[in-house]
Design an enzyme around this catalytic site. Structure first.
Site, PDB file in Angstrom:
ATOM      1  N   GLU A 157       1.393  10.181  -7.343  1.00 55.13           N
ATOM      2  CA  GLU A 157       2.553  11.129  -7.455  1.00 55.13           C
ATOM      3  C   GLU A 157       0.680  12.628  -7.365  1.00 55.13           C
ATOM      4  OE1 GLU A 157       4.542  10.452  -5.301  1.00 55.13           O
ATOM      5  OE2 GLU A 157       6.474   8.726  -6.155  1.00 55.13           O
TER       6      GLU A 157
ATOM      7  N   HIS B 259       0.225  10.034  -2.178  1.00 57.01           N
ATOM      8  CA  HIS B 259       0.043   8.775  -2.847  1.00 57.01           C
ATOM      9  C   HIS B 259      -0.883   7.939  -2.606  1.00 57.01           C
ATOM     10  CE1 HIS B 259       3.932   6.915  -2.504  1.00 57.01           C
ATOM     11  NE2 HIS B 259       3.126   6.466  -1.978  1.00 57.01           N
TER      12      HIS B 259
ATOM     13  N   ASN C  42       3.927  11.453   1.299  1.00 55.71           N
ATOM     14  CA  ASN C  42       2.671  12.973   0.285  1.00 55.71           C
ATOM     15  C   ASN C  42       1.531  12.431  -0.442  1.00 55.71           C
ATOM     16  OD1 ASN C  42       3.064  11.156  -1.900  1.00 55.71           O
ATOM     17  ND2 ASN C  42       4.953  11.959  -2.879  1.00 55.71           N
TER      18      ASN C  42
ATOM     19  N   ASP D 273       1.935  -1.823  -8.657  1.00 56.65           N
ATOM     20  CA  ASP D 273       2.401  -1.048  -9.125  1.00 56.65           C
ATOM     21  C   ASP D 273       3.276  -1.670  -9.902  1.00 56.65           C
ATOM     22  OD1 ASP D 273       2.683  -0.592  -6.797  1.00 56.65           O
ATOM     23  OD2 ASP D 273       2.156   1.384  -6.545  1.00 56.65           O
TER      24      ASP D 273
HETATM   25  C1  F6R Z   1       2.493   0.348  -2.745  1.00 58.64           C
HETATM   26  C2  F6R Z   1       1.928   1.405  -3.015  1.00 58.64           C
HETATM   27  C3  F6R Z   1       2.289   2.924  -2.099  1.00 58.64           C
HETATM   28  C4  F6R Z   1       2.443   2.307  -0.837  1.00 58.64           C
HETATM   29  C5  F6R Z   1       2.633   3.813  -0.204  1.00 58.64           C
HETATM   30  C6  F6R Z   1       2.842   3.514   1.738  1.00 58.64           C
HETATM   31  O1  F6R Z   1       2.876  -0.869  -3.742  1.00 58.64           O
HETATM   32  O2  F6R Z   1       1.018   1.699  -3.699  1.00 58.64           O
HETATM   33  O3  F6R Z   1       1.080   3.746  -2.445  1.00 58.64           O
HETATM   34  O4  F6R Z   1       0.828   1.834  -0.573  1.00 58.64           O
HETATM   35  O5  F6R Z   1       4.040   4.362  -0.524  1.00 58.64           O
HETATM   36  O6  F6R Z   1       4.035   2.452   1.882  1.00 58.64           O
HETATM   37  P1  F6R Z   1       4.477   2.034   3.247  1.00 58.64           P
HETATM   38  O7  F6R Z   1       2.907   1.421   3.522  1.00 58.64           O
HETATM   39  O8  F6R Z   1       5.682   1.399   2.414  1.00 58.64           O
HETATM   40  O9  F6R Z   1       4.415   3.277   3.959  1.00 58.64           O
END
Ligand code: F6R
Length: 255
Positions: free
Chosen positions: A139, A134, A132, A63
């Site tokens: 989301e 994702h 959440n 992303d």
């Molecule tokens: C990042 C991504 C997100 C993260 C998620 C967890 O490229 O796609 O889905 O993997 O927000 O983030 P952290 O690891 O910082 O808790």
């Protein structure tokens, strides 16, 4: 689904990097899907110590924010350049991140989806999980068969990512994200999770119903998923619950 429970975040990196290294050794031009955020950092740190020949490895990010100028230090283009391309020694021409600053981000998203397909698909996709539920920036409410597209970030996601910006208001509101359907086409999904704050959502994703309310629950439908969680993140998993099997491994051994 195979679940490894390890002592701490550093050990998630050791174990996950071992799995990725095995893929690269068997396929030197493997296509990796790479994640950003905090969870994959121990993985990249551990992988860098394997001393692998990475010049033919290709990588696609999950992303990118929409609206940050090219070169912004917290754009995922820059994070991937620092943490993946440079740290692991990939050739920059083999690394792609969605074009979040494109004049037409919707077209950029469609082009990105096509580029993954044209590369032959992703061999191994590294994933983190949001509080959440994702994965990438799909989301809650995202269609389980969604494709790469422009999305609006949830308030919870913007709060979590505010730690990377000077002010919470600086966190972009939109992104380009690989879709859940896009992610599900990767041949192997490798989810890493660490920390007590991920325990409830990890259990909901792996033990709860498959539902768009918890996008990561779609992983239950994939034939080849590996989860590497530390003990804190795994605290709420139900070991007896089919198909989840928890194995505690000694991270110093790797897998
Ligand atoms: C990042 C991504 C997100 C993260 C998620 C967890 O490229 O796609 O889905 O993997 O927000 O983030 P952290 O690891 O910082 O808790």
């Amino acid at each position: 689904m195979e679940i490894f429970v390890v002592p701490d975040a550093a050990a998630t990196g050791t174990v996950a990097a071992g799995l990725i290294a095995a893929v690269i050794r068997s396929k030197p031009d493997a296509v990796l899907g790479v994640a950003t955020g905090g969870s994959p950092l121990p993985v990249y740190a551990a992988l860098s110590s394997h001393g692998l020949e990475m010049s033919r490895v290709r990588a696609y990010a999950l992303d990118e924010y929409v609206g940050l100028p090219t070169g912004h230090p917290e754009s995922y283009g820059e994070v991937v350049r620092r943490e993946v391309t440079e740290r692991l020694g990939l050739d920059p021409v083999n690394v792609r991140v969605p074009a979040g600053s494109a004049a037409d981000p919707h077209q950029a998203a469609a082009d990105y989806d096509a580029a993954i397909r044209d590369a032959g698909g992703i061999d191994l996709q590294l994933l983190g999980i949001g509080h959440n539920g994702h994965i990438a920036f799909n989301e809650p409410g995202s269609a389980l068969d969604s494709r790469t597209r422009v999305e609006t970030l949830a308030a919870r996601t913007r709060e979590a990512n505010a730690r990377y910006f000077d002010s919470p208001a600086d966190v972009p509101t939109r992104c380009i994200t690989q879709g859940l359907g896009t992610i599900m086409e990767a041949r192997h999904l490798l989810l890493v999770a660490s920390g007590r704050d991920k325990a409830e959502i990890l259990a909901a994703a792996l033990n709860g119903p498959v539902t768009a309310d918890c996008p990561a629950s779609v992983l239950q439908r994939h034939p080849h998923v590996t989860v590497v969680a530390d003990q804190a993140a795994a605290a709420r998993l139900e070991p007896g619950n089919n198909p989840v099997q928890v194995r505690v491994v000694d991270a110093s051994v790797g897998v």
